[in-house]
Write an enzyme that holds these catalytic residues in place. Sequence first.
Site, PDB file in Angstrom:
ATOM      1  N   THR A  31     -22.392  10.884 -35.161  1.00  0.00           N
ATOM      2  CA  THR A  31     -22.662   9.449 -34.992  1.00  0.00           C
ATOM      3  C   THR A  31     -23.608   9.179 -33.828  1.00  0.00           C
ATOM      4  OG1 THR A  31     -20.608   9.320 -33.743  1.00  0.00           O
ATOM      5  CG2 THR A  31     -20.518   8.645 -36.048  1.00  0.00           C
ATOM      6  N   LEU A  72     -25.143   9.111 -29.920  1.00  0.00           N
ATOM      7  CA  LEU A  72     -24.558   8.778 -28.620  1.00  0.00           C
ATOM      8  C   LEU A  72     -24.005   7.357 -28.649  1.00  0.00           C
ATOM      9  CD1 LEU A  72     -27.003  10.376 -26.019  1.00  0.00           C
ATOM     10  CD2 LEU A  72     -24.843  11.260 -26.884  1.00  0.00           C
ATOM     11  N   HIS A  73     -22.883   7.174 -29.351  1.00  0.00           N
ATOM     12  CA  HIS A  73     -22.212   5.873 -29.341  1.00  0.00           C
ATOM     13  C   HIS A  73     -21.323   5.806 -28.098  1.00  0.00           C
ATOM     14  CE1 HIS A  73     -18.300   7.446 -30.755  1.00  0.00           C
ATOM     15  NE2 HIS A  73     -19.031   8.287 -31.465  1.00  0.00           N
ATOM     16  N   LEU A  74     -20.466   4.823 -27.999  1.00  0.00           N
ATOM     17  CA  LEU A  74     -19.758   4.540 -26.747  1.00  0.00           C
ATOM     18  C   LEU A  74     -18.956   5.717 -26.177  1.00  0.00           C
ATOM     19  CD1 LEU A  74     -19.264   2.467 -24.593  1.00  0.00           C
ATOM     20  CD2 LEU A  74     -17.368   1.564 -25.928  1.00  0.00           C
TER      21      LEU A  74
END
Length: 87
Positions: A12, A14-16
Amino acid sequence: MVSQKVTIKNPTGLHLRPAGILCKEAMKFKSLITFRFRDNTANAKSVLSVLGACVKCGDEIEFICEGEDEESALKALVEAIESGLGE
């Protein structure tokens, strides 16, 4: 100054959560740590800056470390990316 390119493996990007892990790792060092992605430069110690770069899976970023512990900082961050940042 030292730099190295690395490819993002997280499905996914570099999400949160992975961005937070990356920043936490970067904050352990005194060096200035940034990364280049496309035409942007982001502060690796700022979650908002990392999220704002919109890095996706398969993208290549270049870490740039400047300071007294630059070698160990670069090594730790590249290892963190390659291990999948906890995912």
